[in-house]
Enzyme design. Sequence first.
Site, PDB file in Angstrom:
ATOM      1  N   SER A 187      31.798  16.578 -14.368  1.00  0.00           N
ATOM      2  CA  SER A 187      32.138  17.851 -14.995  1.00  0.00           C
ATOM      3  C   SER A 187      33.366  18.486 -14.371  1.00  0.00           C
ATOM      4  CB  SER A 187      30.944  18.805 -14.828  1.00  0.00           C
ATOM      5  OG  SER A 187      31.326  20.128 -15.116  1.00  0.00           O
TER       6      SER A 187
ATOM      7  N   TYR B   9      23.955  23.080  -9.599  1.00  0.00           N
ATOM      8  CA  TYR B   9      24.217  22.099 -10.665  1.00  0.00           C
ATOM      9  C   TYR B   9      25.568  21.431 -10.413  1.00  0.00           C
ATOM     10  CZ  TYR B   9      26.239  20.329 -14.955  1.00  0.00           C
ATOM     11  OH  TYR B   9      26.888  19.543 -15.870  1.00  0.00           O
TER      12      TYR B   9
ATOM     13  N   LYS C 241      26.797  17.316  -9.196  1.00  0.00           N
ATOM     14  CA  LYS C 241      27.833  16.449  -9.784  1.00  0.00           C
ATOM     15  C   LYS C 241      28.770  15.946  -8.683  1.00  0.00           C
ATOM     16  CE  LYS C 241      26.765  16.753 -14.188  1.00  0.00           C
ATOM     17  NZ  LYS C 241      26.234  15.579 -14.898  1.00  0.00           N
TER      18      LYS C 241
HETATM   19  C1  WQD Z   1      32.416  29.334 -21.976  1.00  0.00           C
HETATM   20  C2  WQD Z   1      33.079  30.690 -22.046  1.00  0.00           C
HETATM   21  C3  WQD Z   1      31.878  32.448 -20.922  1.00  0.00           C
HETATM   22  C4  WQD Z   1      28.422  32.476 -23.574  1.00  0.00           C
HETATM   23  C5  WQD Z   1      29.915  24.911 -19.279  1.00  0.00           C
HETATM   24  C6  WQD Z   1      28.851  24.344 -18.437  1.00  0.00           C
HETATM   25  C7  WQD Z   1      29.487  23.501 -17.353  1.00  0.00           C
HETATM   26  C8  WQD Z   1      30.397  22.453 -17.966  1.00  0.00           C
HETATM   27  C9  WQD Z   1      31.424  23.104 -18.861  1.00  0.00           C
HETATM   28  C10 WQD Z   1      29.205  20.358 -18.258  1.00  0.00           C
HETATM   29  C11 WQD Z   1      33.003  31.450 -20.717  1.00  0.00           C
HETATM   30  C12 WQD Z   1      31.961  32.709 -22.422  1.00  0.00           C
HETATM   31  C13 WQD Z   1      29.631  32.156 -22.987  1.00  0.00           C
HETATM   32  C14 WQD Z   1      28.261  33.745 -24.198  1.00  0.00           C
HETATM   33  C15 WQD Z   1      30.528  34.290 -23.632  1.00  0.00           C
HETATM   34  N1  WQD Z   1      29.682  21.505 -18.737  1.00  0.00           N
HETATM   35  N2  WQD Z   1      30.658  33.046 -23.016  1.00  0.00           N
HETATM   36  N3  WQD Z   1      29.335  34.604 -24.200  1.00  0.00           N
HETATM   37  O1  WQD Z   1      30.500  28.258 -18.379  1.00  0.00           O
HETATM   38  O2  WQD Z   1      32.681  27.169 -19.177  1.00  0.00           O
HETATM   39  O3  WQD Z   1      30.724  25.787 -18.548  1.00  0.00           O
HETATM   40  O4  WQD Z   1      30.698  23.890 -19.832  1.00  0.00           O
HETATM   41  O5  WQD Z   1      29.188  19.920 -17.198  1.00  0.00           O
HETATM   42  O6  WQD Z   1      28.464  22.896 -16.643  1.00  0.00           O
HETATM   43  O7  WQD Z   1      28.149  25.418 -17.898  1.00  0.00           O
HETATM   44  O8  WQD Z   1      30.679  27.169 -20.667  1.00  0.00           O
HETATM   45  O9  WQD Z   1      29.976  27.854 -22.908  1.00  0.00           O
HETATM   46  O10 WQD Z   1      28.781  28.868 -20.924  1.00  0.00           O
HETATM   47  O11 WQD Z   1      31.125  29.536 -21.419  1.00  0.00           O
HETATM   48  O12 WQD Z   1      31.472  35.093 -23.645  1.00  0.00           O
HETATM   49  O13 WQD Z   1      27.182  34.099 -24.749  1.00  0.00           O
HETATM   50  O14 WQD Z   1      32.375  31.498 -22.996  1.00  0.00           O
HETATM   51  O15 WQD Z   1      32.098  33.659 -20.204  1.00  0.00           O
HETATM   52  O16 WQD Z   1      34.202  32.171 -20.556  1.00  0.00           O
HETATM   53  P1  WQD Z   1      31.193  27.190 -19.131  1.00  0.00           P
HETATM   54  P2  WQD Z   1      30.042  28.360 -21.522  1.00  0.00           P
END
Ligand code: WQD
Length: 361
Positions: free
Chosen positions: A144, A169, A173
């Site tokens: 990741s 988590y 990785k």
């Molecule tokens: C994306 C953006 C939030 C939800 C994830 C996994 C990580 C990795 C990559 C695999 C952020 C914003 C989110 C919501 C929002 N995957 N958001 N409202 O945190 O980048 O990482 O994907 O390994 O392990 O956690 O992804 O989709 O949670 O957030 O505004 O209800 O969307 O702040 O900027 P993230 P995400």
Amino acid sequence: MLTFGWHNFCDMMNDTSPKPRILVAGGTGYIGSHTVVELIQSGYEVTIIDDLSNSNASVIEGIAEITGHRPDFVKCDCADFAAVDKVFSDNEDIKAVINFAAFKAVGESVQRPLAYYRNNLNIILNLLDSMTRHGVKGFVFSSSCTVYGQPDENPVTESSPVKKALSPYGNTKQIAEEIISDAITSGAALDAVILRYFNPVGAHPSSLIGEMPNGVPLNLVPYLTQAAIGIRKELSVFGDDYDTPDGTCIRDYIDITDLAKAHVCAIDRIMGGRMAAPMEVFNIGTGRGVSVRELIDTFQSATGVEVPHRIASRRAGDIAKVWADPTKANDVLGWHATVPLGDTLLNAWKWQLALRQRGIQ
Ligand code: WQD
């Protein structure tokens, strides 16, 4: 050098020799199931092992309907060595392994660190142990972009510094990558490809498989589509005061089918004997940073559907911006992201509608 790809698949259709079998741990999950589809369509035999703790066996029906070929499936706790080793003993034609099996909720990992370390690390140790015992060299590991933390600069290359993980988590990785590296240094016969995913999103264009989050979605796109269809009142945008052009966080959203195909490219590379080193690392992203606000706008333009949303406070642990430099995967793996974000989000929406039609969500 024989490379393994579509032309080989066509050759293979006339060839009666057995197709290489790939063991896919966690193959009924979101990324795993899409990868199984692409593996089968590229001419591989597939055995899925999965404990179904965070997925559903109905996914196998979807894979069979898309590909016309049902993968073998063994319900298996991948953290149980004896169970994993029996699968290798029962399938002596396994030529390579792809591991998706892991607990993967960042927030939950902070609440339950011991469960995350025990599960995720036992799985990687069991697979590597069994592979060694059974002489299986090929290994593709689902890593990741979280290993980079908040990068000092974007885009991120594979030589960008790996930073202290922001969650147990993310740490599992990083530790898994080190376990693979140390095993190779100790002399283990491995051909290991590490794929560092950016943000996987979307669903198969057939709407027969897609993301099925348990409970309230943690990730942006599934929450967004549930807000758009009315399951959730509105999408909370976690902060618009970041150091980005529109104040919302920037990520590299990679289409799930493009991501799945990256795994086939990795397996083709291993099976084709083209590895340049026992372990190779690739960033799998589009190379394009997209803000939350831009993603919402793209979804609304692509679907014609309004997303009820409001600006909320920041989410703890979020980084402001990260996106990939995918040049190495482009040049070495021969892989490119091809699906435009609008198409990806339209597929996500069609999948959400399909779930409602089936009474699942
Ligand atoms: C994306 C953006 C939030 C939800 C994830 C996994 C990580 C990795 C990559 C695999 C952020 C914003 C989110 C919501 C929002 N995957 N958001 N409202 O945190 O980048 O990482 O994907 O390994 O392990 O956690 O992804 O989709 O949670 O957030 O505004 O209800 O969307 O702040 O900027 P993230 P995400």
